[in-house]
Design a protein around this motif. Sequence first.
Motif, PDB file in Angstrom:
ATOM      1  N   VAL A 283       1.004  -1.196  -0.021  1.00 32.90           N
ATOM      2  CA  VAL A 283      -0.130  -0.039   0.129  1.00 32.90           C
ATOM      3  C   VAL A 283       0.823   1.156  -0.085  1.00 32.90           C
ATOM      4  N   LEU A 284       2.035   1.181   0.663  1.00 33.51           N
ATOM      5  CA  LEU A 284       2.752   2.493   0.635  1.00 33.51           C
ATOM      6  C   LEU A 284       3.702   2.365  -1.020  1.00 33.51           C
ATOM      7  N   TYR A 285       3.829   1.665  -1.507  1.00 34.21           N
ATOM      8  CA  TYR A 285       4.327   1.850  -2.873  1.00 34.21           C
ATOM      9  C   TYR A 285       3.088   2.272  -3.678  1.00 34.21           C
ATOM     10  N   PHE A 286       1.901   1.865  -3.580  1.00 33.03           N
ATOM     11  CA  PHE A 286       0.752   2.391  -4.142  1.00 33.03           C
ATOM     12  C   PHE A 286       0.731   3.796  -4.081  1.00 33.03           C
ATOM     13  N   THR A 287       0.686   4.356  -2.713  1.00 37.69           N
ATOM     14  CA  THR A 287       0.449   5.684  -2.500  1.00 37.69           C
ATOM     15  C   THR A 287       1.725   6.564  -2.792  1.00 37.69           C
ATOM     16  N   GLY A 288       2.912   5.769  -3.025  1.00 41.21           N
ATOM     17  CA  GLY A 288       4.238   6.566  -3.334  1.00 41.21           C
ATOM     18  C   GLY A 288       4.992   6.807  -2.078  1.00 41.21           C
ATOM     19  N   GLU A 289       4.441   6.475  -0.921  1.00 41.05           N
ATOM     20  CA  GLU A 289       5.179   6.951   0.308  1.00 41.05           C
ATOM     21  C   GLU A 289       6.554   6.260   0.685  1.00 41.05           C
ATOM     22  N   ALA A 290       6.375   4.976   0.060  1.00 40.46           N
ATOM     23  CA  ALA A 290       7.709   4.128   0.138  1.00 40.46           C
ATOM     24  C   ALA A 290       8.574   4.673  -0.673  1.00 40.46           C
ATOM     25  N   LEU A 291       8.378   5.014  -1.798  1.00 41.13           N
ATOM     26  CA  LEU A 291       9.130   5.588  -2.880  1.00 41.13           C
ATOM     27  C   LEU A 291       9.847   6.870  -2.342  1.00 41.13           C
ATOM     28  N   GLU A 292       9.049   7.733  -1.545  1.00 37.30           N
ATOM     29  CA  GLU A 292       9.710   8.940  -0.889  1.00 37.30           C
ATOM     30  C   GLU A 292      10.672   8.294   0.170  1.00 37.30           C
ATOM     31  N   ASP A 293      10.399   7.345   0.810  1.00 36.05           N
ATOM     32  CA  ASP A 293      11.371   6.967   1.777  1.00 36.05           C
ATOM     33  C   ASP A 293      12.678   6.395   1.138  1.00 36.05           C
ATOM     34  N   ASP A 294      12.436   5.567   0.126  1.00 40.01           N
ATOM     35  CA  ASP A 294      13.788   5.274  -0.670  1.00 40.01           C
ATOM     36  C   ASP A 294      14.705   6.353  -0.889  1.00 40.01           C
ATOM     37  N   GLU A 295      14.062   7.341  -1.676  1.00 38.00           N
ATOM     38  CA  GLU A 295      14.725   8.488  -2.208  1.00 38.00           C
ATOM     39  C   GLU A 295      15.432   9.268  -1.396  1.00 38.00           C
ATOM     40  N   SER A 296      14.789   9.542  -0.040  1.00 41.21           N
ATOM     41  CA  SER A 296      15.184  10.428   0.987  1.00 41.21           C
ATOM     42  C   SER A 296      16.546   9.702   1.582  1.00 41.21           C
ATOM     43  N   VAL A 297      16.724   8.618   1.474  1.00 35.08           N
ATOM     44  CA  VAL A 297      18.136   7.796   1.680  1.00 35.08           C
ATOM     45  C   VAL A 297      19.213   8.405   0.845  1.00 35.08           C
ATOM     46  N   ARG A 298      19.062   8.543  -0.557  1.00 37.21           N
ATOM     47  CA  ARG A 298      19.836   9.102  -1.560  1.00 37.21           C
ATOM     48  C   ARG A 298      20.011  10.557  -1.126  1.00 37.21           C
ATOM     49  N   LEU A 299      19.088  11.383  -0.858  1.00 35.80           N
ATOM     50  CA  LEU A 299      19.116  12.753  -0.468  1.00 35.80           C
ATOM     51  C   LEU A 299      19.970  12.949   0.703  1.00 35.80           C
ATOM     52  N   LEU A 300      19.927  12.118   1.759  1.00 30.95           N
ATOM     53  CA  LEU A 300      20.607  12.310   2.923  1.00 30.95           C
ATOM     54  C   LEU A 300      22.268  11.692   2.527  1.00 30.95           C
ATOM     55  N   PHE A 301      22.262  11.017   1.640  1.00 29.22           N
ATOM     56  CA  PHE A 301      23.734  10.486   1.242  1.00 29.22           C
ATOM     57  C   PHE A 301      24.632  11.719   0.791  1.00 29.22           C
ATOM     58  N   LEU A 302      23.684  12.245  -0.264  1.00 29.48           N
ATOM     59  CA  LEU A 302      24.291  13.389  -1.075  1.00 29.48           C
ATOM     60  C   LEU A 302      24.706  14.618  -0.076  1.00 29.48           C
ATOM     61  N   LEU A 303      23.715  14.819   0.946  1.00 32.28           N
ATOM     62  CA  LEU A 303      23.753  15.747   1.892  1.00 32.28           C
ATOM     63  C   LEU A 303      25.243  15.570   2.803  1.00 32.28           C
ATOM     64  N   LEU A 304      25.298  14.504   3.176  1.00 30.96           N
ATOM     65  CA  LEU A 304      26.511  14.104   4.026  1.00 30.96           C
ATOM     66  C   LEU A 304      27.933  14.170   3.183  1.00 30.96           C
ATOM     67  N   LEU A 305      27.778  13.844   1.785  1.00 31.85           N
ATOM     68  CA  LEU A 305      28.886  13.990   0.971  1.00 31.85           C
ATOM     69  C   LEU A 305      29.385  15.542   0.860  1.00 31.85           C
ATOM     70  N   SER A 306      28.371  16.432   1.082  1.00 34.39           N
ATOM     71  CA  SER A 306      28.481  17.937   1.002  1.00 34.39           C
ATOM     72  C   SER A 306      29.168  18.370   2.207  1.00 34.39           C
ATOM     73  N   GLN A 307      29.180  17.545   3.180  1.00 36.40           N
ATOM     74  CA  GLN A 307      29.962  18.038   4.691  1.00 36.40           C
ATOM     75  C   GLN A 307      31.340  17.633   4.509  1.00 36.40           C
ATOM     76  N   GLY A 308      31.925  17.856   5.418  1.00 37.14           N
ATOM     77  CA  GLY A 308      33.532  17.483   6.058  1.00 37.14           C
ATOM     78  C   GLY A 308      34.340  18.456   5.111  1.00 37.14           C
ATOM     79  N   ASN A 309      35.749  18.016   4.761  1.00 30.70           N
ATOM     80  CA  ASN A 309      36.725  18.545   4.698  1.00 30.70           C
ATOM     81  C   ASN A 309      36.696  18.349   3.063  1.00 30.70           C
ATOM     82  N   LEU A 310      35.906  19.326   2.480  1.00 27.07           N
ATOM     83  CA  LEU A 310      35.881  19.451   0.828  1.00 27.07           C
ATOM     84  C   LEU A 310      36.364  20.884   0.697  1.00 27.07           C
TER      85      LEU A 310
END
Length: 371
Positions: A283-310
Amino acid sequence: FMLFAEILTFQLLPKIIKRRVYALKRLQLQSANIEAKFYEEVHELERKYAGLYQPIFDKRRDVVAGAVEPTDEECEWQSDREEEELAEDLQKKAALEEKQAESAGADDPKGVPEFWLTIFKRVDMLEEMLQEHDEPILKHLQDITVKFSEPEQPMSFTLEFHFEPNGYFSNSVLTKVYKMKSEPDATDPFSFEGPEIVDCEGCKIDWQKGKDVTVKIVKKKQKHKGRGTIRTVTKEVPQDSFFNFFNPVKASPDGMDEDLDFTLATDFDIGHFFRERVIPRAVLYFTGEALEDDESVRLLFLLLLSQGNLGIWKKYLYLIYILMYAFALHWLNCNKRVIILLDFIYLFIFFKTLSLVGSLNWSLFSRFSLF
């Protein structure tokens, strides 16, 4: 080369040290064997809890198919408050459409129409398998279930696709069995990381005449060598279809080329995805909520990449990408193909900046750094 250097380094160790390392490897092997037993018990636990989940999944199937109408109490959900917060123009549009439907005497749809087909269209991994000629058939898909192997049997799980009677094939259930291995390989025991799918078996689909969507009819003109007359020959050739999923590539003991190996690995990933994600959270894939959760992981990962000694220029490039990605995903509701295009655009900007960074003065930007 690195691996060769590491092996050479080990071989140059004093004999007494290597002797102790061999003892440690024997301990590691014992640990791998215990880990294999652990995963066997996990499989038994999954099988046990599958029986507890099943009544819930059966109720879900009945609601989707329209066999059961949920009570008002069962339909209460906190998202009702969220719907009240929709933009006023959207509320007016929805109310107008509802009024038009009522005035037209529209029948109340049965269950949740095209429930599983909608999931297929929304999940990128499944949407890539889906062809236009598959969609009318998948409208008849009523449920997808998973069954685990019985105790004392080789570890496996079976995906079952339940269809209502239809004009395409006579099967009521299509199955796909995934065979698993949960023990260290005798030739490479230290590569063991838990159960892995090693093979799969599909099923025969009893297609109605002229309804097989896994093949298409091709007409070809042939000229007779002797008489010179031309005749039209028809033959069936394979075509892309989701239903090829039930006729998988078989693993060869002699090994396979890279393309076949990739195809088989992809098949295993899809089977695992159905089992671990789609079936439990449909049901969460039907509503799209599970997709948002999956993509949020990627956004968080990219955000972490933007931190640190760069360098500051790298940070801003990462920030630009995150903003582009979030805009496309959440405001434009783009699919994965658009996101992949953004990946290429971002890489172009990234490497273009690499060539220009020596001549750019980033001190002005550094005053506004967000990190």
